[in-house]
Design a protein around this motif. Structure first.
Motif, PDB file in Angstrom:
ATOM      1  N   THR A  13       0.980  -1.328   0.219  1.00 35.38           N
ATOM      2  CA  THR A  13      -0.773   0.340  -0.063  1.00 35.38           C
ATOM      3  C   THR A  13       0.894   1.027  -0.650  1.00 35.38           C
ATOM      4  OG1 THR A  13      -1.879   1.380   1.180  1.00 35.38           O
ATOM      5  CG2 THR A  13       0.592  -0.369   2.427  1.00 35.38           C
ATOM      6  N   TYR A  14       0.024   2.210  -0.347  1.00 37.19           N
ATOM      7  CA  TYR A  14       0.672   3.393  -0.699  1.00 37.19           C
ATOM      8  C   TYR A  14       0.952   4.332   0.549  1.00 37.19           C
ATOM      9  CZ  TYR A  14       2.695   7.882  -2.807  1.00 37.19           C
ATOM     10  OH  TYR A  14       3.223   9.076  -3.075  1.00 37.19           O
ATOM     11  N   ILE A  20      -4.237   3.316   1.757  1.00 32.54           N
ATOM     12  CA  ILE A  20      -4.132   2.393   2.751  1.00 32.54           C
ATOM     13  C   ILE A  20      -5.589   1.718   3.714  1.00 32.54           C
ATOM     14  CG2 ILE A  20      -3.906   1.505   5.381  1.00 32.54           C
ATOM     15  CD1 ILE A  20      -1.868   4.197   5.454  1.00 32.54           C
ATOM     16  N   ASN A  21      -6.470   2.343   3.581  1.00 36.72           N
ATOM     17  CA  ASN A  21      -7.925   1.770   4.049  1.00 36.72           C
ATOM     18  C   ASN A  21      -8.850   0.734   3.412  1.00 36.72           C
ATOM     19  OD1 ASN A  21      -7.994   2.890   6.775  1.00 36.72           O
ATOM     20  ND2 ASN A  21      -9.346   4.689   6.009  1.00 36.72           N
ATOM     21  N   PRO A  22      -8.588   1.302   1.725  1.00 36.49           N
ATOM     22  CA  PRO A  22      -9.781   0.453   0.797  1.00 36.49           C
ATOM     23  C   PRO A  22      -7.966  -0.824   0.165  1.00 36.49           C
ATOM     24  CG  PRO A  22      -8.814   1.829  -0.406  1.00 36.49           C
ATOM     25  CD  PRO A  22      -8.617   3.040   1.126  1.00 36.49           C
ATOM     26  N   MET A  23      -7.140  -0.751   0.280  1.00 37.68           N
ATOM     27  CA  MET A  23      -6.834  -2.025   0.262  1.00 37.68           C
ATOM     28  C   MET A  23      -6.353  -3.086   1.136  1.00 37.68           C
ATOM     29  SD  MET A  23      -3.343  -0.554  -1.647  1.00 37.68           S
ATOM     30  CE  MET A  23      -2.700  -2.318  -2.976  1.00 37.68           C
ATOM     31  N   LEU A  24      -6.869  -2.174   2.623  1.00 37.15           N
ATOM     32  CA  LEU A  24      -6.965  -3.274   3.591  1.00 37.15           C
ATOM     33  C   LEU A  24      -8.501  -3.801   3.663  1.00 37.15           C
ATOM     34  CD1 LEU A  24      -5.667  -4.484   6.288  1.00 37.15           C
ATOM     35  CD2 LEU A  24      -7.262  -2.490   7.952  1.00 37.15           C
ATOM     36  N   GLN A  25      -9.031  -3.409   3.217  1.00 40.22           N
ATOM     37  CA  GLN A  25     -10.532  -4.003   3.307  1.00 40.22           C
ATOM     38  C   GLN A  25     -10.632  -4.667   2.440  1.00 40.22           C
ATOM     39  OE1 GLN A  25     -13.072  -3.622   4.682  1.00 40.22           O
ATOM     40  NE2 GLN A  25     -12.538  -2.591   6.293  1.00 40.22           N
ATOM     41  N   PHE A  26      -9.750  -4.630   1.349  1.00 40.60           N
ATOM     42  CA  PHE A  26      -9.543  -5.909   0.046  1.00 40.60           C
ATOM     43  C   PHE A  26      -8.930  -7.135   0.220  1.00 40.60           C
ATOM     44  CE2 PHE A  26      -7.327  -7.144  -3.896  1.00 40.60           C
ATOM     45  CZ  PHE A  26      -7.602  -8.123  -4.489  1.00 40.60           C
ATOM     46  N   VAL A 108       1.638 -13.507  -6.339  1.00 44.94           N
ATOM     47  CA  VAL A 108       1.390 -12.116  -6.612  1.00 44.94           C
ATOM     48  C   VAL A 108       1.094 -11.356  -6.071  1.00 44.94           C
ATOM     49  CG1 VAL A 108      -1.105 -11.103  -7.003  1.00 44.94           C
ATOM     50  CG2 VAL A 108      -0.976 -13.627  -8.153  1.00 44.94           C
ATOM     51  N   LEU A 109       1.847  -9.761  -6.141  1.00 40.46           N
ATOM     52  CA  LEU A 109       2.097  -8.207  -5.952  1.00 40.46           C
ATOM     53  C   LEU A 109       0.543  -8.093  -5.771  1.00 40.46           C
ATOM     54  CD1 LEU A 109       3.444  -7.146  -3.382  1.00 40.46           C
ATOM     55  CD2 LEU A 109       4.650  -6.145  -5.931  1.00 40.46           C
ATOM     56  N   VAL A 110       0.032  -7.162  -4.849  1.00 36.20           N
ATOM     57  CA  VAL A 110      -1.099  -6.182  -5.597  1.00 36.20           C
ATOM     58  C   VAL A 110      -0.446  -5.483  -5.124  1.00 36.20           C
ATOM     59  CG1 VAL A 110      -2.966  -5.749  -5.322  1.00 36.20           C
ATOM     60  CG2 VAL A 110      -2.925  -7.772  -5.591  1.00 36.20           C
ATOM     61  N   TYR A 111       0.324  -4.381  -5.806  1.00 38.89           N
ATOM     62  CA  TYR A 111       0.755  -3.101  -5.329  1.00 38.89           C
ATOM     63  C   TYR A 111      -0.366  -1.770  -5.524  1.00 38.89           C
ATOM     64  CZ  TYR A 111       1.573  -2.914 -10.400  1.00 38.89           C
ATOM     65  OH  TYR A 111       1.497  -3.043 -11.796  1.00 38.89           O
ATOM     66  N   ASP A 112      -0.426  -0.886  -5.047  1.00 36.58           N
ATOM     67  CA  ASP A 112      -1.456   0.860  -5.206  1.00 36.58           C
ATOM     68  C   ASP A 112      -0.325   1.535  -6.510  1.00 36.58           C
ATOM     69  OD1 ASP A 112      -1.496   3.198  -5.113  1.00 36.58           O
ATOM     70  OD2 ASP A 112      -2.399   2.951  -3.293  1.00 36.58           O
ATOM     71  N   HIS A 128       3.825 -12.622 -10.333  1.00 27.23           N
ATOM     72  CA  HIS A 128       2.202 -11.751 -10.704  1.00 27.23           C
ATOM     73  C   HIS A 128       2.164 -10.242 -10.313  1.00 27.23           C
ATOM     74  CE1 HIS A 128       1.031 -14.935 -14.087  1.00 27.23           C
ATOM     75  NE2 HIS A 128       0.626 -15.705 -13.517  1.00 27.23           N
ATOM     76  N   GLY A 129       2.171  -9.474 -11.173  1.00 26.02           N
ATOM     77  CA  GLY A 129       1.105  -8.009 -10.320  1.00 26.02           C
ATOM     78  C   GLY A 129       0.338  -7.539 -10.521  1.00 26.02           C
ATOM     79  N   ALA A 130      -0.518  -6.841  -9.804  1.00 25.69           N
ATOM     80  CA  ALA A 130      -1.465  -6.858 -10.568  1.00 25.69           C
ATOM     81  C   ALA A 130      -2.014  -5.190  -9.234  1.00 25.69           C
ATOM     82  CB  ALA A 130      -2.799  -7.258  -9.581  1.00 25.69           C
TER      83      ALA A 130
END
Length: 302
Positions: A13-14, A20-26, A108-112, A128-130
């Motif tokens: 997360t950035y 931070i908040n939406p990525m934590l919820q995801f 998988v790396l989910v990144y901002d 993989h990156g998303a």
């Protein structure tokens, strides 16, 4: 076929509240499906971070180089570049150790999406990156078309005061002053404009693009973007208690960079007559001076 319990995802997360908040919820939603999730946060936020109720997600703080640098003395440009250089190193180090120690390391790396350079790191390590876009699909499509040169800047010079004609068709109903402020006035925050445009510099190398939206909200834009990339709408990323109530313990966002004052705010609101309060949000980064506050107050009276 592997089960969800065999899948490990890293989420980067950035270090800004609205990211931070939406990525934590995801991340919590992924964890609720049985996936193992490691949530990576730049460590400079730790001193001011109030962390609540995130037992389903493993939170890890990674170095961001601000432990020996006074961020307040850096310009925005220097601070962002300092963060990038530091996170590139610490993320590389973390993934190397993670892949060496884990029996089933993350694939998988989910990144901002603002950290677009994280995709190169993921690919380098065979992952993989998303990118995770915290803004709507319409706003993101505007930035993409400007990045591609389909929509020219400045808007007024290119299109006069008429509508901006471009794909997707929904764009044709927008006037220049309907566009994000970064592109309406390109001189206002040129560095911020460069960052939001750079989000699309390498997206075609990403496995998926994740958007904090849902198809019914902006169906036309979602369909158009789906023709460009492999996208998923995964929003709205808000606590389950406000949405579908599927996650029993998900009653708040869980992370705050500021001291919560919900009780005091509710007490103050309850003391006011119905329909007498105007709520205006400037985001967590705004810092308004006395003159600006007075001007806003005067404007809200009209």
């Amino acid at each position: 076929m592997c089960s969800p319990h065999d899948i490990h995802v890293l989420v980067l997360t950035y270090p800004v509240q609205g990211h931070i908040n939406p990525m934590l919820q995801f991340s919590r939603r992924l964890a609720s499906k049985g996936l193992k999730v490691t949530f990576l946060i730049p460590i400079s936020t730790k001193k001011s971070l109030n962390l609540v109720n995130s037992s389903s997600v493993n939170v890890v703080y990674i170095p961001d180089g601000f432990d020996d640098v006074e961020r307040e003395k850096l310009s925005m440009e220097d601070a962002v570049e300092h963060l990038r250089v530091s996170i590139v190193q610490s993320l590389n180090d973390f993934i190397q150790k993670h892949q060496a120690c884990e029996d089933k390391p993350a694939k998988v790396l989910v990144y901002d999406s603002l950290m677009f350079w994280a995709l190169d790191i993921a690919i380098h390590h065979g992952m993989h990156g998303a990118p995770f876009f915290t803004q709507s699909c319409v706003v993101c499509s505007i930035y993409y078309m400007i990045h591609q040169g389909t929509v020219k800047l400045p808007l007024e010079a290119a299109h006069g005061q008429g509508h901006v004609v471009s794909d997707p068709p929904v764009m044709s109903i927008l006037r220049p002053d309907d566009f994000p402020s970064f592109v309406v006035d390109v001189k206002s925050y040129p560095f911020a404009l460069a960052i939001v445009l750079d989000q699309f510099s390498n997206v075609r190398r990403a496995k998926w693009l994740l958007f904090n939206s849902f198809a019914d909200l902006e169906e036309e834009a979602v369909k158009w973007m789906g023709n460009q990339w492999s996208i998923m709408t995964i929003g709205p990323t808000i606590p389950s208690v406000y949405l579908d109530k599927r996650l029993e313990d998900d009653k708040d966002y869980g992370l705050s960079l500021f001291k919560p004052e919900a009780e005091a705010c509710l007490k103050w609101l309850d003391s006011k007559p119905p329909k007498s309060v105007l709520y205006v949000s400037f985001g967590s980064l705004a810092s308004l001076g006395e003159d600006q506050m007075e001007e806003l107050a005067n404007g809200s009276r009209e």
